[in-house]
Design a protein around this motif. Structure first.
Motif, PDB file in Angstrom:
ATOM      1  N   PHE A   1      13.785   3.631  -1.602  1.00  0.00           N
ATOM      2  CA  PHE A   1      14.200   2.417  -1.479  1.00  0.00           C
ATOM      3  C   PHE A   1      12.695   1.454  -1.436  1.00  0.00           C
ATOM      4  O   PHE A   1      11.715   1.837  -1.462  1.00  0.00           O
ATOM      5  N   GLY A   2      12.985  -0.064  -1.967  1.00  0.00           N
ATOM      6  CA  GLY A   2      12.170  -0.758  -1.943  1.00  0.00           C
ATOM      7  C   GLY A   2      11.142  -0.534  -3.128  1.00  0.00           C
ATOM      8  O   GLY A   2      11.290  -0.003  -4.279  1.00  0.00           O
ATOM      9  N   LYS A   3       9.693  -0.311  -2.902  1.00  0.00           N
ATOM     10  CA  LYS A   3       8.676   0.056  -3.615  1.00  0.00           C
ATOM     11  C   LYS A   3       8.180   1.557  -3.447  1.00  0.00           C
ATOM     12  O   LYS A   3       7.277   1.956  -3.917  1.00  0.00           O
ATOM     13  N   SER A   4       9.082   2.200  -2.510  1.00  0.00           N
ATOM     14  CA  SER A   4       8.580   3.555  -2.173  1.00  0.00           C
ATOM     15  C   SER A   4       9.127   4.497  -3.705  1.00  0.00           C
ATOM     16  O   SER A   4      10.277   4.148  -4.314  1.00  0.00           O
TER      17      SER A   4
ATOM     18  N   ILE B   1       5.290   7.083   0.088  1.00  0.00           N
ATOM     19  CA  ILE B   1       6.131   5.631   0.643  1.00  0.00           C
ATOM     20  C   ILE B   1       5.266   4.537   0.292  1.00  0.00           C
ATOM     21  O   ILE B   1       4.050   4.464   0.466  1.00  0.00           O
ATOM     22  N   TYR B   2       5.929   3.299   0.502  1.00  0.00           N
ATOM     23  CA  TYR B   2       5.258   1.839   0.373  1.00  0.00           C
ATOM     24  C   TYR B   2       5.235   1.286   1.663  1.00  0.00           C
ATOM     25  O   TYR B   2       6.358   1.447   2.414  1.00  0.00           O
ATOM     26  N   TYR B   3       4.265   0.844   2.132  1.00  0.00           N
ATOM     27  CA  TYR B   3       4.152   0.132   3.345  1.00  0.00           C
ATOM     28  C   TYR B   3       3.554  -1.187   3.198  1.00  0.00           C
ATOM     29  O   TYR B   3       2.528  -1.276   2.200  1.00  0.00           O
TER      30      TYR B   3
ATOM     31  N   MET C   1       0.800  -1.200   0.082  1.00  0.00           N
ATOM     32  CA  MET C   1      -0.082  -0.224   0.007  1.00  0.00           C
ATOM     33  C   MET C   1       0.796   1.413  -0.245  1.00  0.00           C
ATOM     34  O   MET C   1       2.065   1.319   0.474  1.00  0.00           O
ATOM     35  N   HIS C   2       0.208   2.378  -0.624  1.00  0.00           N
ATOM     36  CA  HIS C   2       1.022   3.626  -0.531  1.00  0.00           C
ATOM     37  C   HIS C   2       0.500   4.653   0.391  1.00  0.00           C
ATOM     38  O   HIS C   2      -0.735   4.691   0.722  1.00  0.00           O
TER      39      HIS C   2
END
Length: 126
Positions: free
Chosen positions: A56-59, A10-12, A1-2
């Motif tokens: 970073f990651g999907k963010s 960010i993605y979390y 989810m964003h």
């Protein structure tokens, strides 16, 4: 989810359905994948949140340089807007530096801290 705060997205991920909450703040350059094993254990009894920092990651990559206070504000808003209470923070390395900023600037009623090899604390010199 964003999740978006001002110009930062960010993605979390969120796992588990426990009444007590854990927010994992990874180290610099790290992301949620590193903590998968830990999350798999914790999600049995807790609701676990983990974020990927901007870039970073999907963010999404930020469109400006960020200061520690920017990361602190982002995490504070994440906690408040998602109404995360009864919170324990697990902070690793750079996540610890963000946690220091959180405690310096905001009163979020965080119940517990678990600090793992954190940045931002200068050792005493002998």
């Amino acid at each position: 989810m964003h999740f978006t705060v001002n110009d930062l997205t960010i993605y979390y991920e969120k796992y588990g359905l426990g009444e007590r909450n854990i927010l994992i703040l990874p180290g610099w350059g790290d992301n949620r994948v590193t903590f998968k094993y830990l999350i798999d254990i914790l999600k049995r009894e807790y609701t676990v949140y983990i974020i990927d920092y901007p870039g970073f990651g999907k963010s999404y990559f930020p469109n400006r340089d960020l200061l520690i206070k920017d990361y602190g504000y982002l995490v504070k808003e994440f906690i408040l807007r998602n109404k995360i209470n009864n919170l324990t923070i697990i902070a690793h390395s750079f996540g610890g530096r963000i946690t220091i900023d959180l405690f310096k600037r905001y009163n979020l009623g965080i119940r517990n801290l678990i600090l793992i090899d954190i940045a931002g604390i200068k050792p005493k010199r002998s």
